[in-house]
Write a protein that holds these residues in place. Structure first.
Motif, PDB file in Angstrom:
ATOM      1  N   PHE A  34      11.281   2.183  16.963  1.00 53.16           N
ATOM      2  CA  PHE A  34      10.553   2.992  15.962  1.00 53.16           C
ATOM      3  C   PHE A  34      10.645   4.492  16.254  1.00 53.16           C
ATOM      4  O   PHE A  34       9.676   5.238  16.133  1.00 53.16           O
ATOM      5  N   ILE A  35      11.846   4.922  16.627  1.00 53.11           N
ATOM      6  CA  ILE A  35      12.084   6.347  16.914  1.00 53.11           C
ATOM      7  C   ILE A  35      11.678   7.270  15.756  1.00 53.11           C
ATOM      8  O   ILE A  35      11.102   8.343  15.997  1.00 53.11           O
ATOM      9  N   PRO A  36      11.936   6.921  14.480  1.00 53.28           N
ATOM     10  CA  PRO A  36      11.539   7.840  13.397  1.00 53.28           C
ATOM     11  C   PRO A  36      10.058   8.187  13.412  1.00 53.28           C
ATOM     12  O   PRO A  36       9.666   9.273  12.987  1.00 53.28           O
ATOM     13  N   GLY A  92       5.643   0.736  -9.510  1.00 56.45           N
ATOM     14  CA  GLY A  92       5.843  -0.004  -8.270  1.00 56.45           C
ATOM     15  C   GLY A  92       7.180   0.273  -7.610  1.00 56.45           C
ATOM     16  O   GLY A  92       7.325   0.105  -6.391  1.00 56.45           O
ATOM     17  N   ALA A  93       8.160   0.706  -8.398  1.00 56.96           N
ATOM     18  CA  ALA A  93       9.477   1.024  -7.829  1.00 56.96           C
ATOM     19  C   ALA A  93       9.368   2.152  -6.810  1.00 56.96           C
ATOM     20  O   ALA A  93      10.159   2.214  -5.853  1.00 56.96           O
ATOM     21  N   ILE A  94       8.383   3.047  -6.994  1.00 56.29           N
ATOM     22  CA  ILE A  94       8.206   4.171  -6.060  1.00 56.29           C
ATOM     23  C   ILE A  94       7.794   3.657  -4.684  1.00 56.29           C
ATOM     24  O   ILE A  94       8.245   4.174  -3.659  1.00 56.29           O
ATOM     25  N   PHE A  95       6.951   2.617  -4.638  1.00 53.22           N
ATOM     26  CA  PHE A  95       6.544   2.041  -3.347  1.00 53.22           C
ATOM     27  C   PHE A  95       7.766   1.549  -2.583  1.00 53.22           C
ATOM     28  O   PHE A  95       7.900   1.792  -1.370  1.00 53.22           O
ATOM     29  N   TRP A  96       8.674   0.882  -3.287  1.00 47.79           N
ATOM     30  CA  TRP A  96       9.865   0.350  -2.618  1.00 47.79           C
ATOM     31  C   TRP A  96      10.851   1.466  -2.273  1.00 47.79           C
ATOM     32  O   TRP A  96      11.651   1.318  -1.352  1.00 47.79           O
ATOM     33  N   MET A  97      10.751   2.600  -2.969  1.00 48.52           N
ATOM     34  CA  MET A  97      11.511   3.784  -2.548  1.00 48.52           C
ATOM     35  C   MET A  97      10.968   4.298  -1.212  1.00 48.52           C
ATOM     36  O   MET A  97      11.732   4.697  -0.331  1.00 48.52           O
ATOM     37  N   TRP A  98       9.634   4.261  -1.048  1.00 43.87           N
ATOM     38  CA  TRP A  98       9.032   4.678   0.228  1.00 43.87           C
ATOM     39  C   TRP A  98       9.511   3.787   1.372  1.00 43.87           C
ATOM     40  O   TRP A  98       9.900   4.278   2.434  1.00 43.87           O
ATOM     41  N   VAL A  99       9.459   2.471   1.141  1.00 42.44           N
ATOM     42  CA  VAL A  99       9.886   1.524   2.173  1.00 42.44           C
ATOM     43  C   VAL A  99      11.345   1.788   2.551  1.00 42.44           C
ATOM     44  O   VAL A  99      11.706   1.838   3.722  1.00 42.44           O
ATOM     45  N   SER A 100      12.176   1.988   1.519  1.00 36.86           N
ATOM     46  CA  SER A 100      13.600   2.278   1.757  1.00 36.86           C
ATOM     47  C   SER A 100      13.768   3.566   2.556  1.00 36.86           C
ATOM     48  O   SER A 100      14.673   3.675   3.388  1.00 36.86           O
ATOM     49  N   ALA A 101      12.902   4.547   2.311  1.00 34.93           N
ATOM     50  CA  ALA A 101      13.005   5.834   3.013  1.00 34.93           C
ATOM     51  C   ALA A 101      12.698   5.677   4.497  1.00 34.93           C
ATOM     52  O   ALA A 101      13.400   6.231   5.347  1.00 34.93           O
ATOM     53  N   PHE A 102      11.648   4.909   4.837  1.00 28.73           N
ATOM     54  CA  PHE A 102      11.285   4.762   6.249  1.00 28.73           C
ATOM     55  C   PHE A 102      12.346   3.979   7.020  1.00 28.73           C
ATOM     56  O   PHE A 102      12.692   4.347   8.138  1.00 28.73           O
ATOM     57  N   ASP A 310      13.188  13.992   1.482  1.00 30.45           N
ATOM     58  CA  ASP A 310      13.729  13.683   0.169  1.00 30.45           C
ATOM     59  C   ASP A 310      12.856  12.703  -0.615  1.00 30.45           C
ATOM     60  O   ASP A 310      12.474  12.971  -1.750  1.00 30.45           O
ATOM     61  N   THR A 311      12.571  11.550  -0.005  1.00 29.34           N
ATOM     62  CA  THR A 311      11.958  10.452  -0.760  1.00 29.34           C
ATOM     63  C   THR A 311      10.442  10.416  -0.621  1.00 29.34           C
ATOM     64  O   THR A 311       9.726  10.328  -1.612  1.00 29.34           O
ATOM     65  N   VAL A 312       9.950  10.475   0.624  1.00 27.67           N
ATOM     66  CA  VAL A 312       8.505  10.356   0.823  1.00 27.67           C
ATOM     67  C   VAL A 312       7.773  11.572   0.250  1.00 27.67           C
ATOM     68  O   VAL A 312       6.710  11.444  -0.354  1.00 27.67           O
ATOM     69  N   VAL A 313       8.358  12.759   0.404  1.00 29.78           N
ATOM     70  CA  VAL A 313       7.684  13.974  -0.076  1.00 29.78           C
ATOM     71  C   VAL A 313       8.081  14.314  -1.520  1.00 29.78           C
ATOM     72  O   VAL A 313       7.245  14.278  -2.423  1.00 29.78           O
ATOM     73  N   VAL A 314       9.346  14.619  -1.742  1.00 27.78           N
ATOM     74  CA  VAL A 314       9.762  15.163  -3.043  1.00 27.78           C
ATOM     75  C   VAL A 314       9.690  14.115  -4.152  1.00 27.78           C
ATOM     76  O   VAL A 314       9.165  14.387  -5.239  1.00 27.78           O
TER      77      VAL A 314
END
Length: 449
Positions: A34-36, A92-102, A310-314
């Motif tokens: 979990f380095i990030p 709900g697609a935004i939630f899965w964008m967050w997951v993809s970002a992490f 990019d994803t979590v913030v913007v």
């Protein structure tokens, strides 16, 4: 032809691609310890240039590399890509964008560390980085066919036709249509040729000029867009908690999608996140591989900030603007026009002009960096002496992008991104133990200092 391209993109972005990008990223996240999450503070210190070495091999600084990578990722994927995600998959697609970002942060940490670890040289002797060199240098010549697949898809997938299409659309909607000028094909051609001339002035100067322009444009464009979006969010601040809850709950119900299929929401989120932050696609390692850095882990730590910014913030801020203003429920508009409507509702008379300026800078900065990516793929396949021919092909396609339909453009780019992701993720997972060993060594040396 358009129907075939759309069908291919929908087919390739099925469950296997979801497993490769999100599943592969999750494996890397766990493998890294979990380095990030643990080392984000150190990443920010590195970004400030605390350890920069001007004598290290490479062409640009790590900050310029991240700026160029963000110029490519923080772009229209965050403005129109988010609108497309919401119109196709609901909030709900935004939630899965967050997951993809992490999980994408872990993917970028590994892939960009490898880009420094396994750099190669082109036919002119210039040091280069990217998945094609990682595969050849790290996995061996027998895997070179993966490098070829990546570069062929990169030459076609990293054209800026989507940016040209959406920039043309917003310019027509803001400047021409209110003045009574019809969006004829001639008008689109004129806009396309104008964009081509502007982009030519930067990209023909090579990576140094691209990185210099990007490092000046990126802070300005982020400040302008952030400022505008934050004004809108504060205007509707009381409704923000409800919207965030809606994003999370809809991710597991799929209420906003026809038939309520949660799988469709997940695929939409992952697909748009991949287009937005490009984690696992292999583009960022090409520019990070050119940075003046002898420490692979440092470059990976800097690169992993990209998906977060990019994803979590913007992307989240854009999603909030679209949802708070209610325009997402209008099925008549999609892409950049939906975001444009949101700005117009929230900031009457000035909102659309602010967004147009942001779109102009976002689109142009992405066009500059994409040309470098495609140039590197062409260089790898055909040699450094022929690589500049790619720039002329790239410039001509900008004109084409301004004319063709959005659905065909987004499907072509999506399909080719998926093809690029296959060799990138295979090589990243295959060589992950080498990155973990290097990370252990690096952090032990940091403690000793």
């Amino acid at each position: 032809m358009g129907d075939i391209i759309v069908a291919f993109a929908n087919w390739i972005w099925g469950t296997p691609m979801l497993i490769l990008l999100m599943g592969g990223g999750l494996i890397l996240l766990v493998h890294s310890g979990f380095i990030p999450f643990r080392k984000i503070g150190h990443s920010i210190s590195l970004l400030r240039g605390k350890y920069d070495d001007d004598l290290a091999p490479g062409q640009i600084t790590s900050f310029q590399a991240l700026s160029a990578a963000i110029a490519a990722t923080v772009g229209l994927g965050n403005i129109s890509g988010v609108a497309i995600a919401i119109s196709m998959g609901g909030p709900g697609a935004i939630f899965w964008m967050w997951v993809s970002a992490f999980v994408g942060m872990a993917t970028k940490f590994y892939s960009c560390s490898l880009a420094i670890m396994f750099r190669g040289k082109d036919s002119s002797g210039e040091i280069q980085g990217g998945p094609m060199y990682v595969i050849e240098q790290g996995m061996g010549k027998k895997w070179k066919f993966l490098s070829v697949i990546f570069c062929v898809a990169g030459i076609l997938g990293l054209l800026s036709i989507f940016q040209a299409n959406q920039l043309s659309a917003v310019f027509r909607a803001v400047m021409l249509e209110p003045a009574g000028v019809e969006s004829t094909e001639t008008v689109r051609w004129i806009i396309g040729v104008t964009m081509m001339v502007i982009v030519a002035g930067v990209i023909l100067g090579g990576i140094q000029r691209i990185a210099t322009v990007a490092s000046k444009l990126v802070p300005f464009m982020v400040a302008l867009y952030f400022g505008s979006v934050l004004i809108i969010v504060f205007k509707y601040i009381g409704e923000v908690p409800d919207m965030l809850v809606k994003i999370v709950t809809d991710a597991f119900t799929g209420n906003a999608v026809a038939g309520g299929v949660v799988g469709a929401v997940i695929i939409t989120g992952a697909r748009r996140a991949a287009f937005s932050n490009e984690a696992g696609i292999g583009t960022a390692p090409m520019v990070h591989g050119a940075s003046k850095n002898n420490e692979p882990i440092r470059e990976g730590l800097i690169a992993m900030l990209g998906p977060f910014i990019d994803t979590v913030v913007v992307c989240t801020l854009t999603a909030l603007v679209i949802m708070l203003t209610g325009v997402w429920q209008d099925s008549e508009v999609d892409g950049v026009r939906m975001t444009l409507n949101a700005f117009e509702v929230a900031l009457p008379s000035v909102g659309k002009y602010l967004l147009m300026i942001a779109v102009l800078i976002f689109a142009l900065s992405t066009m500059f960096t994409y040309s470098y990516y495609g140039h590197k793929c062409f260089n790898y396949l055909f040699g450094a002496d022929k690589a500049n021919y790619y720039n002329y092909f790239y410039l001509l396609t900008i004109v084409a992008g301004a004319v063709v339909s959005l659905e065909v453009v987004i499907s072509l780019v999506d399909g080719l991104y998926a093809i690029m992701a296959i060799p990138t993720m295979i090589s990243t997972i295959y060589l992950a133990p080498k990155v973990k060993a290097a990370a252990k060594d690096y952090f032990e040396r940091m403690k000793a200092q």
